[in-house]
Design a protein around this motif. Structure first.
Motif, PDB file in Angstrom:
ATOM      1  N   GLN C   4       1.008  -1.606  -0.014  1.00 54.77           N
ATOM      2  CA  GLN C   4      -0.033  -0.294   0.155  1.00 54.77           C
ATOM      3  C   GLN C   4       0.970   1.157   0.086  1.00 54.77           C
ATOM      4  N   GLN C   5       1.812   1.431   0.948  1.00 54.08           N
ATOM      5  CA  GLN C   5       2.894   2.525   0.720  1.00 54.08           C
ATOM      6  C   GLN C   5       3.522   2.553  -0.564  1.00 54.08           C
ATOM      7  N   ASN C   8       0.806   4.095  -2.484  1.00 54.98           N
ATOM      8  CA  ASN C   8       1.716   6.244  -2.115  1.00 54.98           C
ATOM      9  C   ASN C   8       2.512   6.228  -2.837  1.00 54.98           C
ATOM     10  N   SER C  11       2.534   6.754  -6.548  1.00 46.67           N
ATOM     11  CA  SER C  11       1.696   8.470  -6.897  1.00 46.67           C
ATOM     12  C   SER C  11       1.978   9.300  -7.375  1.00 46.67           C
ATOM     13  N   LEU C  12       2.345   9.409  -5.614  1.00 43.21           N
ATOM     14  CA  LEU C  12       3.685  10.676  -4.932  1.00 43.21           C
ATOM     15  C   LEU C  12       4.902  11.213  -6.342  1.00 43.21           C
ATOM     16  N   MET C 137      -6.542   3.145  -2.918  1.00 44.53           N
ATOM     17  CA  MET C 137      -5.972   3.988  -4.082  1.00 44.53           C
ATOM     18  C   MET C 137      -6.631   5.214  -3.637  1.00 44.53           C
ATOM     19  N   ASP C 141      -5.086  10.023  -6.447  1.00 45.94           N
ATOM     20  CA  ASP C 141      -4.140   9.668  -6.734  1.00 45.94           C
ATOM     21  C   ASP C 141      -4.102   8.585  -8.116  1.00 45.94           C
ATOM     22  N   ASN C 210      -3.009  17.661  -4.153  1.00 46.89           N
ATOM     23  CA  ASN C 210      -3.253  16.856  -3.413  1.00 46.89           C
ATOM     24  C   ASN C 210      -2.774  17.303  -1.801  1.00 46.89           C
ATOM     25  N   VAL C 251       6.681   8.920   1.392  1.00 46.88           N
ATOM     26  CA  VAL C 251       5.969   8.247   2.197  1.00 46.88           C
ATOM     27  C   VAL C 251       6.462   6.764   3.229  1.00 46.88           C
TER      28      VAL C 251
END
Lengths: 258, 285, 292
Positions: C4-5, C8, C11-12, C137, C141, C210, C251
């Motif tokens: 998951q991280q 993230n 996407s960041l 998500m 994102d 964001n 993240v």
């Protein structure tokens, strides 16, 4: 005492895909004047850069008298006694003519930061001495009347002389001159050869020279090294090298054609 | 017409900070976007020592300045041999890091709320004297072998090294000295406003000082002082709000860079030494 | 680190990569770090906000118009801040100062126009979270990631398949020869800035979505700088890789107890420092030795 002041042994340098210098060796005898010639791009300036520490060596060694200097940082190599000039004049444009020479003396001028910050008497005294030395050097090359000028205001020939004065300030054992006569007219070239001879005798300098002007090379050199594509093509006395067919093919042939 | 005492004090503090920036950017050619963070180090170290630990002001002031010097050493050591762009990045990052640390150590520093209750120890005479001394030191530095070698490094580092000049050593020295000056400016600042918070010491303040040096002419200490005075007092006289003041600075810099890159005075200083300047191409920098 | 991280972070990182590429493009052709790009980010973020709220446009149209605005802005910046410096062959320091000044100027213009209030973008989508096999998500994102990939792909297409692209690459390798070959360098520079502005516009909208809108948004340009440094200054694919790594790193750091988003800048500073010491040419870059 070692008869050779500068010994270069089997140095090589590669830049990405290009072997700029390969297995090159050279000996500069004490008090001698030696030239390196070769077509453009042959690697001559790279050799200078390797000797003076601008680039690290891929392989090989450089010795100043008996001391190994390859691998040392640039400024230390200079302080051990190797001075150089550059193909494209690299003077300090933000400083006056006098200051340009002073900066070369500065690493050797003995006063501390505190003495400088408070302008204590020792710093003032040493500054005066250094300025005198710098003026002396300018006098040697005939530039003392220009001391407060900006280097860019000087004619080209005088800028070259300033570079020499600056190099001499280090009190070098070896002087590396990179195309010092480039851009000079014939009279200036004569003056220049005179100057170099005078300095050479009066200060027992050993000189390593890169030049394209055959006149300079033939007149001044005790020994000539010819480079092509980074490798040694031939070496010998000037008149012999001039007659070497390989050399003529690679280099002098081009000159004849001009 | 009020040039109040506070304007004078802030201008003098700016002069001290700007003289530090002159050393590092004008003489040595390095771009530090973190000078304000050394100011923060000075202000907070001395402020915390007095407010939380009751240390007497002179001791705290010296400690604060030394803390700045130490920070300068720690940051400078790995940074000075990097390329110019990278030096800007690292000093910027350091600035951000300091602000983050100051915000987070709230039990000591008061966090984002700031440090309050700093006793007002900064007087006008003290600030004036400090400014004069800073200028005295930096002027002497410039006209000594140190200053010359720095200018040589700034102009042509490669040639400087081949003249035997120890580029990295000098750059580190200058870095440390200017950090110390900024830290001292921070000490004076904190003990005048009696309050500091991390947001005061961000990169825009660092950039402001750089802009002042540019405006005055990169190689000119006199110019830096003149622009610190001009840009510091002008808005007060004309009563600009602070955002417009920054817009004004920016516009000035853009005009200078485009039309008179040598700034007000170029390489010249007033008084003792007159130098001829090179033609206006900005190339002499 | 969980998947998951990772998601993230990627996407960041994709947003950062658009910033980084815009940054790297200018570095490539003009050889300096363009901090005015931060100003472009801020202005476009607010512009996008205005467009989205005033005209109630959905995400695609907002992106379209904002990126156009960004392109125009960047071209203007080139004209005002860099054109004359190029003509005068000014030293690199001046470009650098000019770009920082421009960035500060834009930031302050926005501060004056909008004061320090916080604004936020309207919600573009009905559903806010996508779910798939237990992974979440945010919809925004997801779209940021997709759009970033598409944009980067288009950019690579331009650079390697069009005449303009060839010209840009030639300019980045050897400006003098490019000029001698008869190329109109001015036009190439303007075109590059336009492209950079478009990238900035897209990134600006994403940043605005964001984070909440505030005038200092442009300081995120530093992420672009850091990403470029990690990847190798000037190297485009390196910038993308660097940006993704940076996103993932952030993240992870934010998720760790005791560091959080407060001290994350400190850790990143140290990592950048170490990186610069140990591998200054970045992951993909080469150290360019100055030809003497």
């Amino acid at each position: 005492m070692n008869p050779s002041v500068l010994t270069v042994r089997n140095i090589s340098k590669r830049f990405g895909g290009v072997q700029a210098v390969q297995n090159f060796s050279l000996v500069l005898p004490r008090g001698g004047i030696v030239s390196m010639i070769g077509p453009n791009g042959a690697g001559k300036t790279t050799v200078f850069n390797l000797i003076s520490g601008v680039y690290p060596l891929d392989q090989g060694e450089v010795y100043l008298e008996d001391e190994r200097i390859s691998g040392l940082p640039q400024h230390l190599i200079t302080r051990k006694g190797i001075a150089r000039t550059f193909q494209n004049i690299r003077l300090f444009q933000g400083l006056t003519v006098l200051e340009n020479v002073l900066t070369a003396l500065d690493p050797f001028t003995p006063y501390t930061l505190v003495e400088a910050l408070f302008r204590l008497s020792r710093s003032r005294g040493e500054e005066k001495k250094a300025k005198e030395k710098a003026r002396e050097l300018l006098r040697l090359v005939g530039l003392d009347s220009y001391q407060d000028e900006q280097p860019s205001n000087l004619p080209y020939g005088l800028q070259r002389k300033l570079e020499i004065a600056r190099a001499l300030a280090i009190r070098p054992k070896v002087l590396l001159l990179d195309e010092p006569a480039a851009g000079l007219n014939p009279k200036e070239v004569y003056d220049f050869i005179d100057l170099i001879y005078t300095l050479h005798e009066d200060h027992s300098l050993s000189i390593l020279l890169i030049e394209h002007r055959m006149q300079v090379v033939m007149e001044m050199s005790d020994w000539v090294y010819v480079l092509n594509f980074g490798k040694l093509l031939a070496e010998g006395k000037p008149q012999d090298v001039q007659k070497d067919p390989e050399v003529i093919k690679a280099y002098i042939g081009e000159e004849e054609a001009c | 017409m009020g040039i109040s005492v506070s304007v004078l004090v802030f201008t003098c503090i700016s002069i001290i900070g700007v003289s530090g920036v002159f050393l590092i950017t004008g003489l040595a050619g390095m771009f530090s976007l973190g000078q304000a963070s050394f100011m923060a180090v000075g202000a907070y170290t001395s402020g915390v020592l007095v407010v939380r630990f009751g240390v007497p002001f002179p001791v705290a002031a010296v400690t604060g300045t030394l803390a700045g010097v130490l920070a300068g050493l720690l940051v400078g050591l790995p940074t000075v041999r990097l390329r110019r762009d990278y030096i800007a990045l690292v000093t910027f990052g350091f600035g951000e890091a300091i602000i983050a640390i100051l915000n987070n150590l709230s039990h000591i520093t008061g966090g984002a709320m700031g440090l309050v209750g700093i006793p007002p120890m900064t007087t006008l005479p003290l600030v004036l004297l400090s400014a004069v001394f800073s200028l005295f030191f930096v002027w002497n530095f410039k006209f000594s072998k140190y200053g010359r070698q720095c200018i040589a490094i700034r102009t042509d580092e490669l040639a400087a090294r081949s003249m035997g000049i120890h580029g990295d050593g000098l750059k580190l020295l200058v870095f440390i000295l200017s950090a110390g000056l900024s830290a001292y400016a921070g000490v004076l600042y904190g003990f005048y406003t009696t309050y500091v918070d991390p947001g005061l010491f961000n990169w825009t303040r660092s950039a402001e000082w750089i802009i002042m040096v540019f405006f005055g002419g990169l190689g000119s200490l006199t110019g830096a002082v003149v622009s610190a005075i001009l840009l510091g007092t002008l808005p007060e006289i004309l009563r600009f709000a602070s955002e417009w003041r920054i817009l004004l600075y920016c516009a000035i810099v853009l005009v200078i860079i485009n039309f008179r890159p040598k700034g007000l005075l170029g390489e010249r200083e007033l008084g003792i030494i007159k130098k001829k300047t090179t033609p206006d191409t900005g190339r002499a920098v | 680190m969980s998947l998951q991280q990772l998601l993230n972070g990627v996407s960041l990182g994709s947003v950062y990569s658009i910033i980084a590429v815009g940054f790297a493009l200018v570095f490539n052709i003009l050889k300096f770090s363009n901090f005015s790009h931060g100003g472009v980010l801020t202005v476009t973020a607010y512009t996008g906000f205005l467009i989205a709220t005033r005209f109630s446009l959905g995400l695609p149209l907002t992106l379209f118009f904002t990126s156009l605005a960004g392109g125009v802005l960047a071209v203007l910046i080139e004209r005002v801040a860099f054109r004359r410096l190029r003509r005068n062959k000014s030293p690199v320091i001046f470009f650098f100062v000019s770009s920082i000044t421009m960035g500060i100027l834009l930031e302050n213009l926005i501060t004056i126009a909008f004061s320090s209030n916080f604004y936020s973008y309207p919600k573009f989508f009905q559903r806010t979270i996508l779910e798939w096999k237990g992974f979440h998500m945010a919809v925004t994102d997801f779209w940021m990631l997709v759009i970033s990939l598409v944009v980067l792909g288009l950019l690579m297409g331009i650079l390697y398949r069009t005449k303009l692209g060839v010209a840009i690459r030639a300019l980045s390798m050897d400006p003098t020869t490019t000029l001698l070959m008869g190329a109109n360098v001015d036009r190439i520079v303007v075109a590059t800035f336009f492209v950079v502005g478009i990238l900035g516009g897209i990134a600006g909208v994403f940043l605005g979505i964001n984070y909440t809108l505030y005038p200092q948004l442009g300081q995120l340009i530093v992420k672009g700088f850091i990403a470029s440094v990690i990847g190798g200054l000037g190297n485009l694919s390196g910038a993308v890789v660097g940006a993704l790594l940076l996103g993932i790193l952030e993240v992870i750091l934010t998720g760790i107890e005791g560091i959080g988003s407060g001290l994350a800048p400190v850790v990143i500073f140290f990592i950048t420092l170490i990186f610069l010491i140990l591998r200054p040419q970045g992951i993909a870059g080469k150290i360019i030795q100055e030809k003497v």
